[in-house]
Enzyme design. Structure first.
Site, short mmCIF file in Angstrom:
data_model
loop_
_atom_site.label_atom_id
_atom_site.label_comp_id
_atom_site.label_asym_id
_atom_site.label_seq_id
_atom_site.Cartn_x
_atom_site.Cartn_y
_atom_site.Cartn_z
N ARG A 51 0.99 -1.21 -0.12
CA ARG A 51 -0.09 -0.06 -0.01
C ARG A 51 0.87 1.27 0.08
NH1 ARG A 51 -1.84 -0.61 6.32
NH2 ARG A 51 -0.12 0.77 7.12
N ASP A 100 8.46 -10.83 5.96
CA ASP A 100 8.56 -9.77 6.98
C ASP A 100 10.19 -9.34 6.66
OD1 ASP A 100 9.27 -8.36 9.00
OD2 ASP A 100 8.01 -9.61 10.35
N TYR A 132 11.43 6.00 16.02
CA TYR A 132 11.09 6.01 14.59
C TYR A 132 11.96 7.02 14.32
CZ TYR A 132 8.80 7.33 10.24
OH TYR A 132 8.38 7.75 9.05
N LYS A 187 15.25 6.79 11.40
CA LYS A 187 15.45 7.33 10.13
C LYS A 187 16.66 8.17 10.07
CE LYS A 187 11.55 5.99 8.37
NZ LYS A 187 11.66 5.00 7.16
P1 NAI Z 1 2.25 2.45 5.15
O1 NAI Z 1 2.03 2.18 6.72
O2 NAI Z 1 1.02 2.89 4.53
O3 NAI Z 1 2.76 1.49 4.25
C1 NAI Z 1 3.86 0.52 4.77
C2 NAI Z 1 4.01 -0.75 4.22
O4 NAI Z 1 4.86 -1.65 4.83
C3 NAI Z 1 2.47 -1.58 4.55
O5 NAI Z 1 1.85 -2.13 3.62
C4 NAI Z 1 3.07 -2.85 5.67
O6 NAI Z 1 2.44 -3.86 5.73
C5 NAI Z 1 4.62 -2.95 5.19
N1 NAI Z 1 5.50 -3.44 6.17
C6 NAI Z 1 5.69 -3.07 7.44
N2 NAI Z 1 6.51 -3.78 8.16
C7 NAI Z 1 6.94 -4.68 7.20
C8 NAI Z 1 7.84 -5.59 7.34
N3 NAI Z 1 8.21 -5.97 8.42
N4 NAI Z 1 8.00 -6.35 6.11
C9 NAI Z 1 7.41 -6.05 4.95
N5 NAI Z 1 6.53 -5.08 4.82
C10 NAI Z 1 6.21 -4.42 5.99
O7 NAI Z 1 3.42 3.43 5.30
P2 NAI Z 1 3.77 4.64 3.90
O8 NAI Z 1 3.34 5.97 4.41
O9 NAI Z 1 3.60 4.08 2.72
O10 NAI Z 1 5.40 4.78 4.39
C11 NAI Z 1 6.24 3.83 3.37
C12 NAI Z 1 7.56 4.64 4.04
O11 NAI Z 1 7.81 5.93 3.97
C13 NAI Z 1 8.04 4.00 5.29
O12 NAI Z 1 9.28 3.91 5.48
C14 NAI Z 1 7.69 5.33 5.97
O13 NAI Z 1 8.57 5.70 7.47
C15 NAI Z 1 8.37 6.53 5.18
N6 NAI Z 1 7.59 7.79 5.17
C16 NAI Z 1 6.25 8.11 5.30
C17 NAI Z 1 5.51 9.17 5.31
C18 NAI Z 1 4.43 9.43 5.13
O14 NAI Z 1 3.81 10.62 5.59
N7 NAI Z 1 3.42 8.59 4.60
C19 NAI Z 1 6.57 10.45 5.87
C20 NAI Z 1 8.01 9.99 5.95
C21 NAI Z 1 8.38 8.59 5.73
#
Ligand code: NAI
Length: 247
Positions: free
Chosen positions: A15, A59, A152, A156
């Site tokens: 996602r 994972d 967190y 980062k």
């Molecule tokens: P999200 O929570 O919408 O999606 C993260 C995805 O990673 C999920 O589908 C989840 O199932 C998967 N995931 C979590 N742990 C996992 C694991 N151990 N192994 C495999 N898959 C795993 O997060 P989003 O917003 O898409 O974030 C993606 C990246 O961007 C992350 O690293 C987040 O820290 C970073 N980020 C996001 C921001 C935001 O505003 N959404 C801002 C700054 C950084």
């Protein structure tokens, strides 16, 4: 078609930002192995992306899974050229209440997993002798603290330094290593902010462009950094944040 013929592995692609990156890579001619620990979500990503995308539920904090992920790229598409370390998690917890289990979980997914997956991927790239790209998704909180999310932010900050360290060591193999640090992006990770008008207003006040970013805007930056257009860029962190860090 900036990534024509390239093979990419994208973690956390079930996602949000990871799914948008997988889609943008396929749209730009790459073959993609989409990973997520959520098998239903990542299967949907692969279905949305079409024939150029295969999926592997796993994972990434479990190091034993890494060889399987790299092998999937090689078995399905013949190589691994690009790794996107995107999967990430966070817990809302005051420092005075912080628990060891949340430290271990967050460090495992956000830092230790990406570090060793980069190692496993780089070994494959070195063997291929045609360079490669490692792209880490950090956060603006690699530089500015996020209240009640110290673990967190610490991970980062580590990702940013990991990017520089690996860029330095892997340059001799033609492997470029960069990071993207997003600001506030409309994904499930931000659901609590996006659905609370007061909190959303407070966040928007800090963003010079006065809007939340989209996952596609992060994916656009990822395509650029993975493409030959960024051939002289390594060890860099690109802030895609609507200007939050300007003030
Ligand atoms: P999200 O929570 O919408 O999606 C993260 C995805 O990673 C999920 O589908 C989840 O199932 C998967 N995931 C979590 N742990 C996992 C694991 N151990 N192994 C495999 N898959 C795993 O997060 P989003 O917003 O898409 O974030 C993606 C990246 O961007 C992350 O690293 C987040 O820290 C970073 N980020 C996001 C921001 C935001 O505003 N959404 C801002 C700054 C950084």
């Amino acid at each position: 078609m900036k990534l024509q013929g390239k093979v990419a592995l994208v973690t956390g692609a079930g996602r949000g930002i990871g799914r948008a990156i997988a889609q943008a890579f396929v749209d730009n001619g790459a073959s993609v192995v989409a990973n997520d620990r959520d098998s239903i979500a990542v299967e949907k990503t692969a279905a949305l992306c079409g024939a150029g995308c295969k999926f592997v539920p796993a994972d990434i904090s479990i190091l034993e899974n890494h060889e399987l992920l790299v092998k999937k790229a090689v078995d399905e598409f013949g190589a691994l050229d690009i790794l996107v370390n995107n999967a990430g998690i966070q817990f809302h917890e005051k420092f005075l209440d912080a628990r060891e289990c949340n430290w271990d979980l967050t460090v495992g997914v956000n830092l230790k997993g990406p570090f060793f997956l980069a190692q496993c991927s780089a070994r494959q790239m070195v063997q291929q002798k045609s360079g490669g790209i490692i792209l880490n998704i950090a956060s603006i909180h690699d530089s500015v603290a996020l209240l009640d999310r110290s673990i967190y932010s610490i991970t980062k900050g580590g990702v940013k330094m990991m990017t520089r360290s690996l860029a330095f060591e892997l340059a001799e193999y033609g492997i470029r290593v960069n990071a993207i640090s997003p600001g506030a992006i409309s994904t499930d990770m931000n659901r609590q902010v996006l659905t609370n008008q007061q909190r959303l207003h407070r966040v928007l006040e800090k963003i010079p462009l006065k809007r939340i970013g989209s996952p596609e805007e992060i994916a656009g930056a990822a395509v650029f950094l993975a493409s030959p257009e960024a051939s002289y860029v390594t060890g860099a962190t690109l802030y895609v944040d609507g200007g939050i860090l300007t003030h």
